[in-house]
Write an enzyme that holds these catalytic residues in place. Structure first.
Site, mmCIF file in Angstrom:
data_model
loop_
_atom_site.group_PDB
_atom_site.id
_atom_site.type_symbol
_atom_site.label_atom_id
_atom_site.label_comp_id
_atom_site.label_asym_id
_atom_site.label_seq_id
_atom_site.Cartn_x
_atom_site.Cartn_y
_atom_site.Cartn_z
ATOM 1 N N TYR A 111 5.142 -29.593 -25.864
ATOM 2 C CA TYR A 111 6.015 -28.940 -24.883
ATOM 3 C C TYR A 111 5.994 -29.779 -23.620
ATOM 4 C CZ TYR A 111 7.687 -25.359 -21.588
ATOM 5 O OH TYR A 111 8.379 -24.669 -20.621
ATOM 6 N N ASP A 167 2.773 -37.464 -21.214
ATOM 7 C CA ASP A 167 2.951 -36.230 -20.451
ATOM 8 C C ASP A 167 1.554 -35.638 -20.212
ATOM 9 O OD1 ASP A 167 4.745 -33.074 -20.915
ATOM 10 O OD2 ASP A 167 3.406 -33.818 -19.338
ATOM 11 N N LYS A 205 0.522 -29.159 -12.565
ATOM 12 C CA LYS A 205 -0.642 -28.272 -12.585
ATOM 13 C C LYS A 205 -1.725 -28.625 -11.560
ATOM 14 C CE LYS A 205 0.338 -27.158 -17.395
ATOM 15 N NZ LYS A 205 0.646 -25.725 -17.395
HETATM 16 C C1 LIG Z 1 2.270 -30.806 -21.197
HETATM 17 C C2 LIG Z 1 3.207 -30.028 -20.320
HETATM 18 N N1 LIG Z 1 4.294 -30.647 -19.791
HETATM 19 C C3 LIG Z 1 5.155 -29.981 -18.994
HETATM 20 C C4 LIG Z 1 4.974 -28.646 -18.708
HETATM 21 C C5 LIG Z 1 5.974 -27.949 -17.787
HETATM 22 O O1 LIG Z 1 5.404 -27.786 -16.515
HETATM 23 P P1 LIG Z 1 5.983 -26.681 -15.547
HETATM 24 O O2 LIG Z 1 7.473 -26.939 -15.379
HETATM 25 O O3 LIG Z 1 5.698 -25.333 -16.215
HETATM 26 O O4 LIG Z 1 5.210 -26.869 -14.244
HETATM 27 C C6 LIG Z 1 3.866 -27.944 -19.241
HETATM 28 C C7 LIG Z 1 3.699 -26.456 -18.943
HETATM 29 N N2 LIG Z 1 2.670 -25.782 -19.658
HETATM 30 C C8 LIG Z 1 2.856 -24.360 -19.875
HETATM 31 C C9 LIG Z 1 1.598 -23.841 -20.587
HETATM 32 N N3 LIG Z 1 1.493 -24.315 -21.907
HETATM 33 C C10 LIG Z 1 3.142 -23.630 -18.607
HETATM 34 C C11 LIG Z 1 3.004 -22.136 -18.685
HETATM 35 C C12 LIG Z 1 4.313 -21.418 -18.655
HETATM 36 O O5 LIG Z 1 5.287 -21.926 -19.277
HETATM 37 O O6 LIG Z 1 4.380 -20.343 -18.013
HETATM 38 C C13 LIG Z 1 2.968 -28.660 -20.062
HETATM 39 O O7 LIG Z 1 1.891 -28.044 -20.611
#
Ligand SMILES: Cc1ncc(COP(=O)(O)O)c(CN[C@@H](CN)CCC(=O)O)c1O
Length: 428
Positions: free
Chosen positions: A144, A239, A267
């Protein structure tokens, strides 16, 4: 456990917010029941609106690696607040955090701040396309990279949990340019690259996957991806939104000694404030506007309050290597003790762990990719989640997620998690 206030808040929230939440995974859809509304947090603990206390193993999905209410971060924010919240003009702090990131992550020679991990990955892919003049990208099933259209193809995390790994609303035109392969399978990558000769701009990968649950790269896998990209003029994007500054001060690339061309971050980089970033080789980053032609912008990018929080957490992590030894030891202890309980109960559920990332997969097979993760009994995981919650342990509410440990976890907290795991598993 009384959860009546959370229940009534959730009912009201659904009148004004889609699904009652501002991010789908928070809605507990994968584990049943209503989401818990959190009122405050301190150290390793969160407190909900009904006054219940939980050991926090979600840590805002990664950012709170130093626990909640860290003095240095909050002091830095309080100080910045005195000078207004935002200017929309360059500030000295943005130089300081950029320089620090280039020091902590040597593969990053220049870096651009954005406001989320999604913005970081979207921008990195646009940059790779602009730099190479190619249009296709290659991602991995179960990984993701945020909710950008190009990534909602065979996506993990909440997209997989909600059963929409290929989201409606993503056009065929977009989807056709996103190629996918199983994680941990180099031959699959070689075949796809051969079939799409000179058409692939970038390969984007979570170097340690967290969004199908915690899944480690096989021996030589990341090196193999690096070689394939070098041989085919493909931009390698790590990523590290999740792994960055978590697995080491140089993220997963610091553990596996592989240099990507671009790294995306999020994060932890914001210390709990909304921050993302993408950075890498100078020759590529100089294609970003206004230095180069690839456009990317943001009203609140480099926001002074967010930069204050980010600089404070990164400075602390840069100066305190012992953090990684400590949370790595916590991760190893948990993995060992949970596995002992599984064996004693004859429930050999698979546990994957690296540093402070850990997942319990409700399958007795090894989990190397998304096909393996999908074999989990997600219904059983839901019951397990609810049982742990009632024992005061707040896990990520989905099987396809990694747990996140913080430095605030005490030995007693770790033992409570293990004892709760045993008690809940016995009753499943
Ligand atoms: C490897 C990786 N790349 C990009 C993203 C996206 O980041 P954000 O746009 O949510 O800040 C994420 C976001 N992770 C999720 C949890 N698995 C965020 C939690 C959510 O979607 O509420 C990530 O894990």
């Amino acid at each position: 456990m009384d959860k009546s206030k959370s229940k009534s808040l959730f009912t009201k929230a659904q009148n004004f917010i889609p699904g009652g939440v501002n991010s789908p995974v928070r809605a507990f859809k994968a584990v049943g029941g209503d989401p818990i509304f959190i009122k405050s947090a301190k150290g390793a603990y969160m407190y909900d609106e009904d006054g219940n206390k939980y050991i926090d193993l979600i840590n805002s999905w990664g950012p709170m690696i130093l626990g909640h209410g860290n003095g240095a971060i909050e002091a830095a924010v309080a100080d910045a607040l005195k000078r207004s919240l935002s200017f929309g003009a360059p500030t000295a702090k943005e130089i300081e955090i950029a320089e620090l990131i280039t020091h902590m992550v040597p593969s990053i020679e220049k870096v651009r701040m954005v406001n989320s991990g999604t913005e970081a990955t979207m921008s990195a892919v646009r940059l790779a396309r602009g730099y190479t003049g190619r249009e296709k990208i290659l991602k991995f099933e179960g990984c993701y990279h945020g909710h950008g259209d190009s990534f909602l193809i065979a996506a993990g995390s909440g997209a997989a949990t909600m059963g929409t790994p290929n989201s409606p609303g993503v056009t065929q035109g977009t989807a056709k340019d996103t190629l996918t392969a199983p994680f941990n399978d180099l031959d699959a990558v070689k075949n796809i690259v051969e079939q799409n000769k000179d058409q692939i701009a970038a390969l984007i990968v979570e170097p340690v996957a967290g969004n199908m649950g915690c899944v480690l790269p096989k021996e030589g896998y990341l090196q193999g991806l690096r070689e394939i990209c070098d041989q085919n003029g493909i931009v390698l994007i790590f990523d590290e939104v999740m792994t960055g500054f978590r697995l080491s001060k140089a993220g997963a690339q610091g553990i596996f000694n592989i240099k990507p061309d671009i790294t995306t971050l999020g994060k932890i980089i914001g210390g709990g404030m909304p921050v993302g970033a993408y950075g890498g080789k100078k020759e590529i980053m100089d294609f970003v506007s206004p230095q180069g032609p690839v456009y990317q912008a943001g009203t609140l990018s480099g926001n002074p309050i967010a930069m204050a929080a980010g600089y404070a957490i990164l400075s602390y992590l840069n100066d305190h290597d012992e953090v990684y030894e400590q949370i790595g030891a916590s991760g190893q202890y948990l993995a060992k003790e949970l596995a002992k309980v599984n064996t004693a109960l004859g429930k050999d559920y698979t546990i994957n762990q690296l540093g402070s990332m850990i997942s319990v997969f409700f399958t007795n097979e090894q989990v190397y990719d998304f096909e393996g993760a999908k074999k989990c009994d997600t219904e059983m995981f839901g019951k397990y989640f609810q049982g742990m919650l009632n024992e005061g342990v707040y896990l990520p509410p989905a099987q396809f997620e990694s747990w996140f440990l913080s430095t605030s976890l005490s030995a007693e907290d770790l033992d409570h998690i293990v004892k709760s795991h045993e008690k809940v598993l016995k009753n499943l």
